[in-house]
Scaffold this active site. Sequence first.
Site, mmCIF file in Angstrom:
data_model
loop_
_atom_site.group_PDB
_atom_site.id
_atom_site.type_symbol
_atom_site.label_atom_id
_atom_site.label_comp_id
_atom_site.label_asym_id
_atom_site.label_seq_id
_atom_site.Cartn_x
_atom_site.Cartn_y
_atom_site.Cartn_z
ATOM 1 N N ASP A 153 1.081 -1.299 -0.085
ATOM 2 C CA ASP A 153 0.510 0.309 -0.260
ATOM 3 C C ASP A 153 1.044 0.815 -0.101
ATOM 4 O OD1 ASP A 153 -2.090 1.651 0.535
ATOM 5 O OD2 ASP A 153 -2.604 1.022 2.267
ATOM 6 N N ASP B 142 -3.096 1.709 -5.887
ATOM 7 C CA ASP B 142 -1.644 2.528 -4.955
ATOM 8 C C ASP B 142 -1.949 1.248 -4.188
ATOM 9 O OD1 ASP B 142 -4.463 2.826 -3.441
ATOM 10 O OD2 ASP B 142 -3.185 4.718 -1.556
ATOM 11 N N GLU B 143 -2.248 0.487 -4.201
ATOM 12 C CA GLU B 143 -2.573 -0.881 -3.249
ATOM 13 C C GLU B 143 -2.615 -2.489 -4.419
ATOM 14 O OE1 GLU B 143 -5.295 -1.939 0.462
ATOM 15 O OE2 GLU B 143 -6.328 -0.441 -1.264
#
Length: 469
Positions: free
Chosen positions: A11, A105-106
Amino acid sequence: MRSAPTILHLDMDAFFAAVEQASKPSLRGKPVVVGGLGPRGVVSTASYEARVHGVHSAMAMAHARRLCPNAAYLFPRFGIYRSISETVMALLGEVSPLIEPLSLDEAFVDLEAGDLADDPRAVAEGLRARIRAITGLTASVGLAGSKLLAKIASEQAKPDGLVVVQPGTERALLDPLPVRTLWGVGPATAEHLRKAGIVTVAEIVHAGEAELVRLLGKAHGASLHAMAAGLDNRPVVADRDVKSISVEDTFDSDLHDRAHVRYEIDRLADRCVQRLRGAGRSGRTVVVKVRRYDFSTLTRSETLRAPTDDPAVVRETARRLVEAVDTTGGVRLLGVGVAGLADFTQEDLFAQHAGEQEPGEEFVPELPAEPRPQPDRTHHWLPGQDVTHEEYGAGWVQGSGVGRVTVRFEVPTDTVPGRVRTFAVDDPALAHTEPLPLVAAGGQSPATSPKSRSGGGGESEPDLGTSMP
């Protein structure tokens, strides 16, 4: 459950805000909030410097401004976020072929699929170092034998950390956590459990599966009890199938004019098709979402005869759908989406129309019943936008109002904040531009204009919290 911590959850830390800080030297180490800037805007991401003041994602922007008035409030730049996300996902691909992206983003990564399960900690440390070296951004990583525990571990690792959940230590991690930590536990479920005296994960386990089933139903109760016990056998799944693609906007003031509603529907339809084409997809079902002045939300949909990615078809269908909704009291939010996705497109526009044509008949598209309003966006400057000036070079909009726009001239590779200058909003020497990369290919710094580094002659710097509209 695996016997080794070979599922990795990565993350990126405060991703949107961190990109803005990396792009803008004057904002490094300072509170930054990214999101909708209007009266009804919502926070997308807040930097850690803003979070200490209580600002968090999904918070109303007006509330965030009260909590942290001196933060830089910026409009999101999704183009550069997507670009950096692609770089990060490519680095994950070097570790394993089995990646499950969850957002920009993960992502989950299965280290066993990459034959790198012998020393997962070393793999994670190397991955974090590579991401930092190439993007200048930090990432937090969790390693565990299941997706649930890996995600919880990455939350525990924030910011810029690594947490490994070794076999046998799962309960030590889970037991003291609040019930909201577990997937599927939202505010309503948490309140229901609280009334039953259950506020921690350990208390879910002690209550027993039968009690959870009684409180929440068979499916939800049983799955929640299993998660609380640390049991999660879900595999990492690459290329999760996207069910639909949509966009929506919340307006600063309610829309009452039907022509304005049609204009916004057309604009949203075009944005939706851009995303659709960017994903290489087409779709059969057009969906319109309308949230009215009283917060009632209506959706209308129409299924076409064949998949399409034609903006004219999506616009026409969306406009027809919104015409069937009563908007006389005012509209707070509009959205347009396309569902029933396919990997091919019906190229024949005529196939989307119910009417048949005679052979050789020329197709004439239907004209709008009345002209759409065309707001003047020529000199629309939003805080955070990238600009360039013929004399001073590259910079970004710090604020605008009363016919003036304030620009800070700096680029990502600068080590000190750039100078600030103010111009008329219609200055012909000032123009929007594409973002500069944080780190250029081959590790070389992006070119900077010597004019943008020049000193002297700049106006005094306005306070970031008051210069932003």
